[in-house]
Design an enzyme around this catalytic site. Structure first.
Site, PDB file in Angstrom:
ATOM      1  N   GLY A 714       0.818  -1.206   0.000  1.00  0.00           N
ATOM      2  CA  GLY A 714       0.000   0.000   0.000  1.00  0.00           C
ATOM      3  C   GLY A 714       0.850   1.254   0.000  1.00  0.00           C
ATOM      4  O   GLY A 714       2.055   1.209   0.248  1.00  0.00           O
ATOM      5  N   SER A 717      -0.209   9.212   1.653  1.00  0.00           N
ATOM      6  CA  SER A 717       0.310  10.550   1.355  1.00  0.00           C
ATOM      7  C   SER A 717       1.701  10.760   1.925  1.00  0.00           C
ATOM      8  O   SER A 717       2.469  11.576   1.422  1.00  0.00           O
ATOM      9  CB  SER A 717      -0.649  11.611   1.918  1.00  0.00           C
ATOM     10  OG  SER A 717      -0.837  11.408   3.306  1.00  0.00           O
ATOM     11  N   PHE A 718       2.025  10.025   3.004  1.00  0.00           N
ATOM     12  CA  PHE A 718       3.307  10.255   3.663  1.00  0.00           C
ATOM     13  C   PHE A 718       4.307   9.117   3.461  1.00  0.00           C
ATOM     14  O   PHE A 718       5.410   9.177   3.977  1.00  0.00           O
ATOM     15  CB  PHE A 718       3.106  10.471   5.168  1.00  0.00           C
ATOM     16  CG  PHE A 718       2.343  11.723   5.481  1.00  0.00           C
ATOM     17  CD1 PHE A 718       2.683  12.932   4.879  1.00  0.00           C
ATOM     18  CD2 PHE A 718       1.284  11.689   6.356  1.00  0.00           C
ATOM     19  CE1 PHE A 718       1.972  14.077   5.171  1.00  0.00           C
ATOM     20  CE2 PHE A 718       0.584  12.840   6.645  1.00  0.00           C
ATOM     21  CZ  PHE A 718       0.915  14.049   6.061  1.00  0.00           C
ATOM     22  N   GLY A 719       3.963   8.071   2.753  1.00  0.00           N
ATOM     23  CA  GLY A 719       4.927   6.993   2.576  1.00  0.00           C
ATOM     24  C   GLY A 719       4.303   5.733   2.013  1.00  0.00           C
ATOM     25  O   GLY A 719       3.153   5.739   1.558  1.00  0.00           O
ATOM     26  N   VAL A 721       3.971   1.238   2.350  1.00  0.00           N
ATOM     27  CA  VAL A 721       3.906   0.147   3.323  1.00  0.00           C
ATOM     28  C   VAL A 721       4.342  -1.138   2.625  1.00  0.00           C
ATOM     29  O   VAL A 721       3.840  -1.480   1.550  1.00  0.00           O
ATOM     30  CB  VAL A 721       2.483  -0.004   3.890  1.00  0.00           C
ATOM     31  CG1 VAL A 721       2.438  -1.138   4.907  1.00  0.00           C
ATOM     32  CG2 VAL A 721       2.026   1.302   4.526  1.00  0.00           C
ATOM     33  N   LYS A 736       6.016   0.612   7.538  1.00  0.00           N
ATOM     34  CA  LYS A 736       5.565   1.869   6.960  1.00  0.00           C
ATOM     35  C   LYS A 736       6.782   2.787   6.852  1.00  0.00           C
ATOM     36  O   LYS A 736       7.342   3.221   7.861  1.00  0.00           O
ATOM     37  CB  LYS A 736       4.490   2.516   7.828  1.00  0.00           C
ATOM     38  CG  LYS A 736       3.964   3.839   7.273  1.00  0.00           C
ATOM     39  CD  LYS A 736       2.877   4.412   8.171  1.00  0.00           C
ATOM     40  CE  LYS A 736       2.357   5.737   7.629  1.00  0.00           C
ATOM     41  NZ  LYS A 736       1.292   6.309   8.508  1.00  0.00           N
ATOM     42  N   ASP A 840      -8.802  10.519  11.299  1.00  0.00           N
ATOM     43  CA  ASP A 840      -8.812   9.976   9.940  1.00  0.00           C
ATOM     44  C   ASP A 840      -9.456   8.585   9.929  1.00  0.00           C
ATOM     45  O   ASP A 840      -8.905   7.633   9.373  1.00  0.00           O
ATOM     46  CB  ASP A 840      -7.389   9.911   9.399  1.00  0.00           C
ATOM     47  CG  ASP A 840      -7.348   9.852   7.874  1.00  0.00           C
ATOM     48  OD1 ASP A 840      -8.393  10.131   7.251  1.00  0.00           O
ATOM     49  OD2 ASP A 840      -6.284   9.523   7.317  1.00  0.00           O
TER      50      ASP A 840
END
Length: 900
Positions: A714, A717-719, A721, A736, A840
């Site tokens: 996966g 927005s920030f990285g 997995v 992650k 979120d």
């Protein structure tokens, strides 16, 4: 009276005139018979090959055909001589129609099949030479009809059966060579009756029994070759009666006894004396020095003892001197003094004194040997001292072997003069210093062995000039530094390379990929590091790859199983490899030894190929392996539910959903289920982070196969997995990895670490550890390690496909998942020291384990609030980024412009 004579002459003249046409016709018919015989013979000889014997056609007379010789008077074939051609056929029976044939030479023309019996019709045959073919079957008895035969050469075929006794009927036979076949039985004593024999060769067969005494009757015998059979017993004294003998070769048998002291009287004309590889004992007969015609002396591999006489210099025609593999010498200082006498033998080209007990130092006089000397073997003795500088005067040397002695000092620079040297062996001595740079001058070198010494320093770059090199070994020295670049790429003919047991550092040079013919590569017991370069995939002829005892890391490359299909031995033991064992290794059908012990390997062990035999694999010292064949006694592997199992569950869940279809029952079910689950809520076990688990970038790199795209599960927005397997943790993990180039990623990392640092709940994703480090390029690296959730995210189950979509989750499961998320939020809002607001909540952040229990994850936007929900905004600690959620799932407080 005169009239009567006139009448008689006239009568004879008339008869001649009348008979001449008939004689001419008979002669023509006879010639036609030979022509037809040759054409029939060609058909069998060439076996349909169109380019063979092109001259054998109607365009010219058959007496002009290649290899055919005819008599001048009657134009009949008297000789057939073909050799060193690829005919690939048989010797047809039509050869028997060439009745005037005296010489039949078909040497090395790739004949097969049997010798035809029709050869017995060649009454005039004197020479039969069928050497170096593939003929089989027995020697035909019909040869006894060839009463004029003098020479029979059937050497190097596949003939079988016993040596015929009927050779004694061939009273004109002078040469009989049946060597290099598959003949068995004993040597018939009847051969002693062929008194005309001058050459008798029965070598390289399967003959047994003793040498018959009757051979002493062969008073004309000059050559007797019984080499390489299974003959046994004592050398018969009768052999010493063969005073005309010039070549006596009885080596390679099981004969015993000793040599007489009067050898020069028994064999005054002896040129070659070969008795090696027997069980002959005693001392070196000094009388051998009186055999002034001797050119070859081979008494190797027997049990001779004592010293070598200093009178060998009388053998001024000696070319070959082999006394290796005995017990000569006593380890004394003067054992090698006899070498000075051999310097008088100016024709000497080969000296073998290996594998004895010679002591003393290597004398300087060695430089006085003839420049004809091409081979000097002195290995496996007790020679000490230094290698004399004058070794460089032996400019004719092509093969020098003085390994396995006690030589000290440095390798002399004078070896640079040995321009023709092809094989140089100084292995297993006590040599020290550096490998001389002048080694690069020896451009004809194909074999160089300096292993087992005390050499230090680095490999000289000048070695690149030795482009003929095939076998090279520097193993077991004190060499150090990097294996030089721009060196081995020039040695593309290398078959064997041994660099083991030194102190080499750095990576395997990528130019090793140029070694297209390398078969054995030994780099074990060094300090090499890095990963196995993909360039080695080009070395498709590798049979042995030994890299154990280094600091190699990374994954075991897949090309070992997919490209190197000839591997027989693979040793990667005692390194830092951390990956799964590639199932591609099952494809190595020739692999009979696999050592992967003492690494950081994990995951399932294959069961096919070499893995099916516990005696051929070693996996000791890898604590996280599972599966494999039962004999390995490894734990069973964890496996996610199969699709078949999932479909079975799906049917059951549909049935449950139908039963729970009534609205009233549904509401009642929610109420009861909520109450019962509330009372069963239990915190999970402490996270491994609290247990001080630490991971490095390298470990995470290995765990995810270098953050491979095949491991990607996966991206956000920030990285990204990645799935992987971590050493010392029995279940899969996800990592992650934060993309620190994205604005807010570093804050997201801190927020998630703070939010999850002390939280423990069965419905939260369990954090194993966090990693803040630098990668292999020196760049900042931040990652969080979680337990792997086998059933993925709620979003994937609901929306990704028909198979895993709405039909998959039952009503019961959907309610369970909703309640699991509610329990997680209840814990975050009310049961923690600082209230946590997730900010979120969406299906992609709800993850399901193998029991379909929901776990809330991704706290990158979370906010911590001191004292719980409802406190003043001044107590709030913002740990969120600028983006306060995801479209469609933004907290409603933000939409109203208020605090979360």
């Amino acid at each position: 009276m005169r009239s009567f004579m006139t009448f008689l002459l006239y009568f004879c003249f008339q008869i001649l005139v009348y008979c001449m046409p008939f004689a001419t016709v008979a002669l023509a018919l006879s010639s036609e018979t030979d022509k037809l015989a040759l054409l029939a013979l060609k058909e069998k000889l060439i076996n349909g090959a169109p380019d063979s014997l092109p001259s054998w056609n109607e365009s010219q007379h058959f007496c002009e055909w290649q290899g055919v010789t005819c008599g001048r008077r009657h134009m009949r074939v008297v000789a057939l001589h073909l050799e060193n051609q690829i005919l690939s056929g048989t010797l047809g029976p039509s050869v028997g129609n060439l009745t005037f044939l005296r010489i039949l030479r078909l040497k090395n023309v790739n004949l097969y099949g049997e010798i035809p019996s029709q050869i017995g019709r060649l009454k005039r045959l004197q020479v039969l030479n069928l050497n170096d073919n593939n003929l089989h079957g027995e020697i035909p008895m019909e040869l006894t009809n060839c009463t004029a035969i003098k020479v029979i050469f059937l050497h190097s075929n596949q003939l079988s059966g016993r040596i015929p006794t009927w050779f004694e009927s061939m009273m004109q036979l002078t040469q009989l060579n049946l060597g290099a076949n598959n003949l068995f039985g004993t040597i018939p004593s009847s051969l002693g009756n062929v008194s005309s024999l001058e050459n008798l060769s029965l070598a390289q067969n399967h003959l047994k029994g003793s040498i018959p005494y009757s051979l002493d009757r062969l008073s004309n015998l000059k050559i007797l070759n019984l080499d390489s059979n299974n003959l046994l017993g004592e050398i018969p004294n009768s052999l010493y009666n063969l005073s005309n003998i010039q070549v006596l070769d009885i080596g390679g048998n099981n004969l015993f006894g000793s040599l007489p002291s009067n050898m020069h009287l028994a064999f005054p004309n002896l040129n070659e004396f070969i008795i090696g590889a027997n069980q002959i004992s005693g001392t070196f007969p000094s009388s051998l020095s009186n055999l002034t015609e001797l050119q070859m002396l081979d008494i190797s591999y027997n049990t001779f003892v004592g010293s070598i006489p200093h009178t060998l210099g009388q053998l001024n025609k000696l070319e070959w001197f082999n006394i290796g593999g005995n017990n000569f010498g006593s380890g004394g200082a003067h054992d090698l003094d006899f070498l000075s006498s051999l310097t008088n033998s100016t024709q000497l080209s080969k000296i073998y004194i290996f594998d004895n007990g010679f002591g003393g130092v290597l004398p300087n006089i060695i430089g006085n040997f003839s420049t004809h000397l091409s081979l000097l073997h002195m290995e496996y003795n007790q020679i000490h001292g230094v290698i004399p500088e004058r070794i460089g005067q032996l400019i004719g040397l092509t093969d020098l072997e003085i390994g396995n002695n006690f030589l000290e000092g440095t390798i002399p620079d004078s070896i640079r003069k040995l321009k023709d040297i092809g094989s140089l062996g100084f292995e297993d001595n006590k040599l020290s210093g550096y490998i001389p740079i002048v080694i690069g001058n020896l451009t004809m070198l194909s074999q160089l062995d300096l292993s087992g010494n005390k050499l230090e320093g680095s490999i000289p770059i000048s070695l690149r000039n030795c482009t003929q090199m095939q076998e090279l070994s520097f193993s077991s020295n004190k060499l150090s530094g990097h294996i030089p670049d721009q060196t081995f790429g020039y040695l593309d003919g290398l078959i064997y390379l041994g660099l083991s047991n030194n102190s080499f550092t750095g990576p395997i040079p990528s130019e090793f990929g140029n070694l297209k013919h390398i078969s054995q590569l030994y780099l074990s017991l060094n300090k090499l590091s890095g990963e196995i370069p993909n360039d080695l995939a080009s070395c498709i002829d590798l049979t042995q790859l030994v890299l154990g005892g280094n600091f190699f890391h990374g994954t075991i490359p897949l090309f070992l199983g997919s490209s190197l299909r000839s591997l027989e031995i693979l040793d990667l033991s005692n390194n830092n490899f951390s990956s799964i064992i590639p199932f591609e290794l099952e494809n190595l059908t020739f692999l009979n030894k696999l050592d992967l012990s003492f690494n950081n390997l994990y995951g399932e062990v294959p069961i096919g190929g070499v893995f099916s035999n516990v005696t051929r694999i070693s996996l000791t010292g890898n604590k996280n392996l599972c599966g494999g064949i039962p004999q390995l006694k490894l734990p069973k592997c964890f496996r996610a539910p199969s699709k078949k199992h999932k479909k079975s569950l799906k049917k059951k869940f549909i049935l449950i959903s139908v039963i729970a279809g009534i609205l009233f029952s549904f509401i009642a079910f929610i109420t009861v289920h909520f109450l019962t689950r509330k009372t069963k809520r239990l915190p999970s076990s402490p996270s491994l982070q609290n247990g001080n688990l630490r991971v490095t970038y390298g470990e995470l790199h290995e765990a995810t196969n270098g953050f491979s795209s095949s491991n990607l599960v996966g991206a956000g927005s920030f990285g990204s997995v990645y799935k992987g397997s971590l050493l010392h943790f029995e279940r899969p993990i996800v990592v992650k990895v934060l993309n620190l180039q994205t604005r807010g990623a570093a804050k997201s990392f801190m927020a998630e670490c703070k939010a999850l640092a002390n939280m423990k709940h069965r419905n939260l994703v369990k954090v194993l550890t966090c990693c803040s480090s630098v990668d292999y390029n020196g760049e900042d690296f931040k990652a969080i390690v979680f337990e792997f959730m086998p059933n993925g995210s709620l979003e994937k189950l609901l929306y990704d496909s028909e198979e895993s979509g709405n039909h998959y989750l039952s009503v019961k499961q959907r309610v369970d998942i909703a309640l699991d998320v509610a329990h997680a939020l209840d814990y975050l809002h009310n049961d923690t020291e600082q209230a946590v607001v997730h900010c979120d909540i969406k299906p992609s952040n709800v993850l399901l384990d193998d029991d379909f229990i929901a776990h809330l994850g991704d706290f990158g936007l979370a906010r911590l609030i001191h004292g719980g929900i409802g406190h003043s905004t001044n107590d709030q600690i913002s740990s969120s980024t600028i983006i306060k959620g995801t479209i469609g799932y933004v907290p409603p407080e933000y939409g109203a412009g208020g605090q979360v």
